[in-house]
Design an enzyme around this catalytic site. Structure first.
Site, PDB file in Angstrom:
ATOM      1  CB  SER A  52      -0.750  -0.022   1.092  1.00  0.00           C
ATOM      2  OG  SER A  52      -0.385  -0.004   2.242  1.00  0.00           O
ATOM      3  CE1 TYR A  77      13.638  -4.231   9.572  1.00  0.00           C
ATOM      4  CE2 TYR A  77      15.735  -3.006   9.381  1.00  0.00           C
ATOM      5  CZ  TYR A  77      14.661  -3.366   8.832  1.00  0.00           C
ATOM      6  OH  TYR A  77      14.325  -3.150   7.458  1.00  0.00           O
TER       7      TYR A  77
HETATM    8  P1  NAP Z   1       6.639   0.912   5.053  1.00  0.00           P
HETATM    9  O1  NAP Z   1       6.488   2.281   4.256  1.00  0.00           O
HETATM   10  O2  NAP Z   1       6.500   1.073   6.537  1.00  0.00           O
HETATM   11  O3  NAP Z   1       5.528   0.046   4.479  1.00  0.00           O
HETATM   12  C1  NAP Z   1       5.055  -1.182   5.061  1.00  0.00           C
HETATM   13  C2  NAP Z   1       3.866  -1.675   4.478  1.00  0.00           C
HETATM   14  O4  NAP Z   1       3.602  -2.820   4.935  1.00  0.00           O
HETATM   15  C3  NAP Z   1       2.753  -1.140   4.232  1.00  0.00           C
HETATM   16  O5  NAP Z   1       2.261  -1.208   2.969  1.00  0.00           O
HETATM   17  C4  NAP Z   1       1.801  -1.779   5.276  1.00  0.00           C
HETATM   18  O6  NAP Z   1       0.285  -1.645   4.798  1.00  0.00           O
HETATM   19  C5  NAP Z   1       2.387  -3.164   5.191  1.00  0.00           C
HETATM   20  N1  NAP Z   1       2.286  -3.858   6.209  1.00  0.00           N
HETATM   21  C6  NAP Z   1       2.531  -3.642   7.760  1.00  0.00           C
HETATM   22  N2  NAP Z   1       2.195  -4.672   8.584  1.00  0.00           N
HETATM   23  C7  NAP Z   1       1.518  -5.679   7.914  1.00  0.00           C
HETATM   24  C8  NAP Z   1       1.085  -6.857   8.185  1.00  0.00           C
HETATM   25  N3  NAP Z   1       1.382  -7.297   9.397  1.00  0.00           N
HETATM   26  N4  NAP Z   1       0.493  -7.472   7.112  1.00  0.00           N
HETATM   27  C9  NAP Z   1       0.599  -7.162   5.692  1.00  0.00           C
HETATM   28  N5  NAP Z   1       0.950  -5.770   5.656  1.00  0.00           N
HETATM   29  C10 NAP Z   1       1.621  -4.967   6.527  1.00  0.00           C
HETATM   30  O7  NAP Z   1       7.721   0.091   4.644  1.00  0.00           O
HETATM   31  P2  NAP Z   1       9.019   0.217   3.694  1.00  0.00           P
HETATM   32  O8  NAP Z   1       9.935   1.292   4.364  1.00  0.00           O
HETATM   33  O9  NAP Z   1       8.506   0.578   2.363  1.00  0.00           O
HETATM   34  O10 NAP Z   1       9.734  -1.189   3.941  1.00  0.00           O
HETATM   35  C11 NAP Z   1       9.237  -2.322   3.037  1.00  0.00           C
HETATM   36  C12 NAP Z   1      10.328  -3.296   3.492  1.00  0.00           C
HETATM   37  O11 NAP Z   1      11.579  -3.055   3.060  1.00  0.00           O
HETATM   38  C13 NAP Z   1      10.311  -3.852   4.938  1.00  0.00           C
HETATM   39  O12 NAP Z   1      10.557  -5.144   4.817  1.00  0.00           O
HETATM   40  C14 NAP Z   1      11.661  -3.136   5.677  1.00  0.00           C
HETATM   41  O13 NAP Z   1      12.279  -3.894   6.352  1.00  0.00           O
HETATM   42  C15 NAP Z   1      12.471  -2.947   4.127  1.00  0.00           C
HETATM   43  N6  NAP Z   1      13.455  -2.417   4.216  1.00  0.00           N
HETATM   44  C16 NAP Z   1      13.327  -0.801   4.079  1.00  0.00           C
HETATM   45  C17 NAP Z   1      14.157   0.341   4.263  1.00  0.00           C
HETATM   46  C18 NAP Z   1      13.769   1.578   4.150  1.00  0.00           C
HETATM   47  O14 NAP Z   1      14.842   2.482   4.144  1.00  0.00           O
HETATM   48  N7  NAP Z   1      12.675   2.071   4.040  1.00  0.00           N
HETATM   49  C19 NAP Z   1      15.558  -0.236   4.260  1.00  0.00           C
HETATM   50  C20 NAP Z   1      15.715  -1.581   4.170  1.00  0.00           C
HETATM   51  C21 NAP Z   1      14.693  -2.506   4.087  1.00  0.00           C
HETATM   52  P3  NAP Z   1      -0.444  -1.411   6.235  1.00  0.00           P
HETATM   53  O15 NAP Z   1      -0.449   0.200   6.659  1.00  0.00           O
HETATM   54  O16 NAP Z   1      -1.857  -1.616   5.464  1.00  0.00           O
HETATM   55  O17 NAP Z   1      -0.374  -2.288   7.493  1.00  0.00           O
END
Ligand code: NAP
Length: 243
Positions: free
Chosen positions: A10, A151
């Site tokens: 999302s 994490y």
């Molecule tokens: P984000 O912006 O917080 O988005 C998280 C997404 O996951 C949202 O769509 C949320 O939707 C969904 N979500 C959360 N809990 C859930 C659940 N229990 N079941 C199903 N959906 C769920 O995250 P992001 O920063 O894009 O990160 C995505 C991935 O990349 C993660 O695995 C993170 O560890 C990894 N990552 C991110 C970064 C970074 O800099 N952002 C760096 C390294 C790795 P809802 O609101 O509907 O719950």
């Protein structure tokens, strides 16, 4: 047409992966747990561009809801070709401040959730003897950042499960790889104080934060036949941060 499921699509990285895989010609299942309006917006955007997409709610840390989601996808499309295990959470806490609640939330989503989804996807991929699983890891699995004990442990587990799944599933034509992003410009980075952002930026040799599109481009490559001989790998995508 291939069918891809992107968990947590999302917003952020998952949203970009969903849009990119749709642009690559795949039908995309946009999973979310709370943000229905945002997931619907992603689906509408894909459909407006001539693609096919479906929003499916499921808390992927809940095995019953995961089963239900895969049942819905199977009933609707009758195939599952790509799974992007992306939904993950960060709960930064120093070890001594760690709460059981945050520990469980991270383990339940970042590890168990990936396994529940992989299990359901593989049950279907077996039938075609082909499929691709891409697990979202993090550079935190490769370098130490104080406050990220839990994490980083979950993302280290993602790298290890990626290797093992790859070996186990290779005879069935299923490839499994992981992507480990560094600092990606999402709401998480936007929310940092300006001085902290500036400090982090000095640590990135390429001199900028990554974009969600940078991550989606690598996911697209891994999902494609261009990566047909690659399995079990964790690709670090961090502008050189961990070097
Ligand atoms: P984000 O912006 O917080 O988005 C998280 C997404 O996951 C949202 O769509 C949320 O939707 C969904 N979500 C959360 N809990 C859930 C659940 N229990 N079941 C199903 N959906 C769920 O995250 P992001 O920063 O894009 O990160 C995505 C991935 O990349 C993660 O695995 C993170 O560890 C990894 N990552 C991110 C970064 C970074 O800099 N952002 C760096 C390294 C790795 P809802 O609101 O509907 O719950």
């Amino acid at each position: 047409m291939k069918v891809a499921i992107v968990t947590g699509a999302s917003r952020g990285i998952g949203r970009a992966c969903a849009l990119r895989l749709a642009a690559d010609g795949m039908t995309v299942v946009v999973n979310y747990s709370h943000s229905e309006a945002a997931a619907t917006e992603v689906v509408d955007k894909i459909r407006a561009a001539g693609g096919d997409a479906l929003a499916v709610r499921a808390d992927v840390s809940n095995p019953a809801e995961v089963k239900e989601m895969f049942k819905t996808v199977w009933k609707t499309y009758g195939q599952i070709d790509v799974l992007v295990n992306n939904a993950g959470i960060v709960r930064d806490e120093y070890l001594l401040m760690l709460t059981e609640e945050n520990l469980d939330a991270c383990l339940d989503l970042n590890i168990k959730g990936y396994l529940y989804c992989a299990q359901q996807a593989v049950l279907k991929m077996f039938r075609k003897k082909s499929g691709v699983i891409i697990n979202m890891s993090s550079v935190s699995s490769k370098m130490a950042l104080a406050g990220q004990t839990v994490y980083s442990a979950t993302k280290g587990a993602v790298n290890s499960m990626t290797q093992t799944m790859a070996k186990e599933l290779a005879p069935y034509g299923i490839r499994v790889n992981a992507v480990a992003p560094g600092f990606i410009a999402t709401e998480m980075i936007d929310a940092l104080p300006e001085d902290k952002r500036a400090q982090y930026l000095t640590e990135v040799p390429l001199g900028r934060f990554g974009t969600v599109e940078d991550v989606a481009a690598v996911v697209s490559m891994l999902a494609s036949d261009g990566a047909a001989y690659m399995t079990g790998q964790t690709l670090v995508l961090d502008g050189g941060l961990s070097l």
